[in-house]
Design a protein around this motif. Structure first.
Motif, PDB file in Angstrom:
ATOM      1  N   ALA A 204       0.988  -1.089   0.136  1.00 42.84           N
ATOM      2  CA  ALA A 204       0.055  -0.099  -0.128  1.00 42.84           C
ATOM      3  C   ALA A 204       0.960   1.324   0.152  1.00 42.84           C
ATOM      4  O   ALA A 204       2.101   1.274   0.105  1.00 42.84           O
ATOM      5  N   THR A 205       0.310   2.191  -0.090  1.00 39.87           N
ATOM      6  CA  THR A 205       1.012   3.737  -0.095  1.00 39.87           C
ATOM      7  C   THR A 205      -0.002   4.508   0.817  1.00 39.87           C
ATOM      8  O   THR A 205      -1.042   4.422   1.147  1.00 39.87           O
ATOM      9  N   ILE A 206       0.962   5.621   1.328  1.00 32.26           N
ATOM     10  CA  ILE A 206       0.136   6.459   2.375  1.00 32.26           C
ATOM     11  C   ILE A 206       0.620   7.823   1.721  1.00 32.26           C
ATOM     12  O   ILE A 206       1.905   8.208   1.812  1.00 32.26           O
ATOM     13  N   ARG A 207      -0.142   8.630   0.928  1.00 31.91           N
ATOM     14  CA  ARG A 207      -0.006   9.922   0.436  1.00 31.91           C
ATOM     15  C   ARG A 207      -1.032  10.811   0.671  1.00 31.91           C
ATOM     16  O   ARG A 207      -2.183  10.599   0.769  1.00 31.91           O
ATOM     17  N   ASP A 208      -0.548  12.077   1.530  1.00 30.72           N
ATOM     18  CA  ASP A 208      -1.323  13.253   1.868  1.00 30.72           C
ATOM     19  C   ASP A 208      -2.652  12.487   2.797  1.00 30.72           C
ATOM     20  O   ASP A 208      -3.865  12.952   2.837  1.00 30.72           O
ATOM     21  N   GLY A 209      -1.903  11.684   3.643  1.00 30.39           N
ATOM     22  CA  GLY A 209      -2.914  11.067   4.730  1.00 30.39           C
ATOM     23  C   GLY A 209      -3.904  10.134   4.222  1.00 30.39           C
ATOM     24  O   GLY A 209      -4.845   9.647   4.959  1.00 30.39           O
ATOM     25  N   VAL A 210      -3.675   9.569   3.100  1.00 29.49           N
ATOM     26  CA  VAL A 210      -4.574   8.714   2.456  1.00 29.49           C
ATOM     27  C   VAL A 210      -3.917   7.165   2.130  1.00 29.49           C
ATOM     28  O   VAL A 210      -2.950   7.191   1.491  1.00 29.49           O
ATOM     29  N   LEU A 211      -4.636   6.150   2.762  1.00 29.24           N
ATOM     30  CA  LEU A 211      -4.095   4.809   2.540  1.00 29.24           C
ATOM     31  C   LEU A 211      -4.521   4.168   1.218  1.00 29.24           C
ATOM     32  O   LEU A 211      -5.863   4.433   1.181  1.00 29.24           O
ATOM     33  N   LYS A 212      -3.734   4.006   0.147  1.00 32.36           N
ATOM     34  CA  LYS A 212      -4.535   3.028  -1.100  1.00 32.36           C
ATOM     35  C   LYS A 212      -3.575   1.744  -1.431  1.00 32.36           C
ATOM     36  O   LYS A 212      -2.402   1.737  -0.985  1.00 32.36           O
ATOM     37  N   SER A 213      -4.303   0.903  -1.703  1.00 29.52           N
ATOM     38  CA  SER A 213      -3.637  -0.524  -2.003  1.00 29.52           C
ATOM     39  C   SER A 213      -2.748  -0.302  -3.379  1.00 29.52           C
ATOM     40  O   SER A 213      -3.095   0.332  -4.143  1.00 29.52           O
ATOM     41  N   GLU A 214      -1.790  -0.942  -3.489  1.00 29.70           N
ATOM     42  CA  GLU A 214      -0.818  -1.104  -4.475  1.00 29.70           C
ATOM     43  C   GLU A 214      -1.064  -2.501  -5.165  1.00 29.70           C
ATOM     44  O   GLU A 214      -0.277  -2.507  -6.235  1.00 29.70           O
ATOM     45  N   VAL A 215      -1.797  -3.075  -4.550  1.00 31.27           N
ATOM     46  CA  VAL A 215      -2.286  -4.502  -5.678  1.00 31.27           C
ATOM     47  C   VAL A 215      -3.737  -4.468  -5.983  1.00 31.27           C
ATOM     48  O   VAL A 215      -4.634  -3.765  -5.342  1.00 31.27           O
ATOM     49  N   GLY A 216      -4.152  -5.137  -7.121  1.00 34.47           N
ATOM     50  CA  GLY A 216      -5.405  -5.226  -7.505  1.00 34.47           C
ATOM     51  C   GLY A 216      -6.228  -5.818  -6.872  1.00 34.47           C
ATOM     52  O   GLY A 216      -5.996  -6.989  -5.984  1.00 34.47           O
ATOM     53  N   ILE A 217      -7.466  -5.330  -6.502  1.00 31.13           N
ATOM     54  CA  ILE A 217      -8.555  -6.164  -5.601  1.00 31.13           C
ATOM     55  C   ILE A 217     -10.092  -6.124  -6.470  1.00 31.13           C
ATOM     56  O   ILE A 217     -10.512  -5.363  -6.948  1.00 31.13           O
ATOM     57  N   LEU A 218     -10.156  -7.615  -6.414  1.00 32.75           N
ATOM     58  CA  LEU A 218     -11.478  -7.927  -7.159  1.00 32.75           C
ATOM     59  C   LEU A 218     -12.576  -8.575  -6.259  1.00 32.75           C
ATOM     60  O   LEU A 218     -12.194  -9.318  -5.314  1.00 32.75           O
ATOM     61  N   THR A 219     -13.543  -8.208  -6.303  1.00 32.85           N
ATOM     62  CA  THR A 219     -14.902  -8.871  -5.438  1.00 32.85           C
ATOM     63  C   THR A 219     -15.015 -10.083  -6.144  1.00 32.85           C
ATOM     64  O   THR A 219     -14.451 -10.274  -7.218  1.00 32.85           O
ATOM     65  N   PHE A 220     -15.705 -11.091  -5.554  1.00 35.41           N
ATOM     66  CA  PHE A 220     -16.000 -12.303  -6.146  1.00 35.41           C
ATOM     67  C   PHE A 220     -16.729 -11.951  -7.567  1.00 35.41           C
ATOM     68  O   PHE A 220     -16.570 -12.757  -8.563  1.00 35.41           O
ATOM     69  N   ASP A 221     -17.801 -11.069  -7.624  1.00 38.14           N
ATOM     70  CA  ASP A 221     -18.505 -11.139  -8.846  1.00 38.14           C
ATOM     71  C   ASP A 221     -17.643 -10.396  -9.947  1.00 38.14           C
ATOM     72  O   ASP A 221     -17.798 -11.068 -11.117  1.00 38.14           O
ATOM     73  N   GLN A 222     -16.679  -9.396  -9.666  1.00 37.20           N
ATOM     74  CA  GLN A 222     -15.828  -9.109 -10.562  1.00 37.20           C
ATOM     75  C   GLN A 222     -14.990 -10.053 -11.038  1.00 37.20           C
ATOM     76  O   GLN A 222     -14.744  -9.809 -12.337  1.00 37.20           O
ATOM     77  N   GLY A 223     -14.386 -10.935 -10.365  1.00 40.65           N
ATOM     78  CA  GLY A 223     -13.805 -12.293 -10.836  1.00 40.65           C
ATOM     79  C   GLY A 223     -14.496 -13.120 -11.894  1.00 40.65           C
ATOM     80  O   GLY A 223     -13.910 -13.443 -12.650  1.00 40.65           O
ATOM     81  N   GLU A 224     -15.777 -13.235 -11.469  1.00 44.27           N
ATOM     82  CA  GLU A 224     -16.661 -13.645 -12.457  1.00 44.27           C
ATOM     83  C   GLU A 224     -16.775 -13.064 -13.773  1.00 44.27           C
ATOM     84  O   GLU A 224     -16.716 -13.548 -14.748  1.00 44.27           O
ATOM     85  N   GLU A 225     -16.939 -11.706 -13.607  1.00 46.45           N
ATOM     86  CA  GLU A 225     -16.833 -10.914 -14.865  1.00 46.45           C
ATOM     87  C   GLU A 225     -15.734 -11.104 -15.628  1.00 46.45           C
ATOM     88  O   GLU A 225     -15.551 -10.925 -16.978  1.00 46.45           O
ATOM     89  N   LEU A 226     -14.622 -11.093 -14.936  1.00 42.61           N
ATOM     90  CA  LEU A 226     -13.223 -11.289 -15.568  1.00 42.61           C
ATOM     91  C   LEU A 226     -13.110 -12.550 -16.240  1.00 42.61           C
ATOM     92  O   LEU A 226     -12.595 -12.461 -17.513  1.00 42.61           O
ATOM     93  N   LYS A 227     -13.636 -13.818 -15.723  1.00 44.97           N
ATOM     94  CA  LYS A 227     -13.639 -14.505 -16.182  1.00 44.97           C
ATOM     95  C   LYS A 227     -14.408 -14.847 -17.701  1.00 44.97           C
ATOM     96  O   LYS A 227     -14.310 -15.411 -18.629  1.00 44.97           O
ATOM     97  N   ALA A 228     -15.869 -14.118 -17.678  1.00 43.98           N
ATOM     98  CA  ALA A 228     -16.406 -14.071 -18.738  1.00 43.98           C
ATOM     99  C   ALA A 228     -15.864 -13.210 -20.094  1.00 43.98           C
ATOM    100  O   ALA A 228     -15.889 -13.554 -21.015  1.00 43.98           O
TER     101      ALA A 228
END
Length: 307
Positions: A204-228
């Motif tokens: 993750a990164t912390i910039r201007d007081g905000v924490l953000k992920s540096e890796v991709g995050i998919l929900t289960f449904d988005q994973g199903e969309e990716l497969k489609a």
């Protein structure tokens, strides 16, 4: 069997963990498959033989769907295409494992002595970058609800030392970032400590007081969309996995003790996937299809999360 005297103090720990079982008398035998150097070298050669055939086809199928992939809107969809490909190559190739770790599928996996379900095997070291396989963590009841789970897929590529242990607390905080960043001021004291550690280790990164992920995050449904969206590429990959596993199973049948043959299917399956992922990535880098991102020693590029 092995005389107990040679194992000394370790024997009780190995038995407790379910890695060995007691035979008659004072002898024990392993309860897990151990890939010796000969087996690993044979299996590695299978990975290397299939990788050139599948790598370019897989990459081309994935690339032509770039706009459709970004429209899914998962966390990281706006990454640069190079960075996104490092994430999504892992995603499409490890979806079978992530699916297996869904709370509804866990009972289908081998039951371990501690009451958990999963895969355990041993491996004698080889020079190949994928020798250590995959590292994943599943959250089911740990998340507070039985119907929630998260899987972190994180493993090293190209001989780099970018794989790090990540515990449940870190994974839970990363999962909270799937809809965007979080202000550090909204975190409790413990979460701030975890956030600092995630930033230090490149997750993750912390910039201007905000924490953000540096890796991709998919929900289960988005994973199903990716497969489609990537159906053609996904089916091409699964066909490759089936063919490779068939060859690896033959190697295992010849070398693995008969009392462990009931493990050939599940262990061979995960061994195949973990090995082919790294072999394909290595092939794509060697053929200049993808570039190794800057700072790969710092950042866990072989990583994504499915929630």
């Amino acid at each position: 069997g092995v005389p107990a005297a040679y194992l000394e103090d370790e024997i009780s720990m190995l038995e407790e963990k379910g890695l060995i079982t007691r035979l008659k008398g004072e002898k024990y035998q392993t309860s897990i498959i151990i890939f010796n150097k000969k087996m690993n070298e044979h299996i590695d050669s299978i990975f290397k033989r299939y990788a050139p055939v599948i790598a370019s086809k897989l990459f081309e199928e994935l690339s032509v769907k770039q706009l459709e992939v970004r429209k899914i809107g998962f966390y990281g969809f706006d990454f640069s295409w190079g960075k996104l490909m490092w994430c999504l190559l892992q995603a499409v190739m490890t979806l079978p494992i992530a699916d297996s770790l869904h709370f509804g599928s866990l009972a289908k996996l081998p039951l371990l002595k501690q009451g958990n379900h999963g895969w355990v095997w041993g491996s004698e070291n080889t020079i190949m970058p994928w020798d250590w396989g995959i590292s994943n963590k599943a959250i089911t009841k740990s998340s507070g609800r039985d119907d929630k789970y998260a899987v972190l897929i994180d493993f090293p590529f190209l001989g780099t030392d970018n794989q790090r242990l990540i515990d449940t607390e870190k994974l839970l905080l990363l999962c909270k970032l799937k809809d965007g960043g979080l202000k550090v001021t909204t975190l409790n004291e413990r979460e701030r400590e975890i956030a600092a550690n995630l930033a230090e280790n490149g997750y993750a990164t912390i910039r201007d007081g905000v924490l953000k992920s540096e890796v991709g995050i998919l929900t289960f449904d988005q994973g199903e969309e990716l497969k489609a969206v990537w159906k053609a590429a996904y089916e091409l990959y699964l066909e490759c996995i089936r063919n490779v596993q068939e060859e690896i199973t033959k190697v295992m049948i010849a070398e693995v003790p008969k009392h462990l043959h009931d493990q050939l299917g599940p262990i061979g399956y995960v061994k195949t996937i973990s090995g082919m992922i790294s072999a394909i990535i290595e092939e794509l880098v060697e053929k200049d299809y993808i570039k190794v991102p800057e700072g790969i020693q710092k950042n866990p590029m072989g990583c994504y999360i499915r929630v």
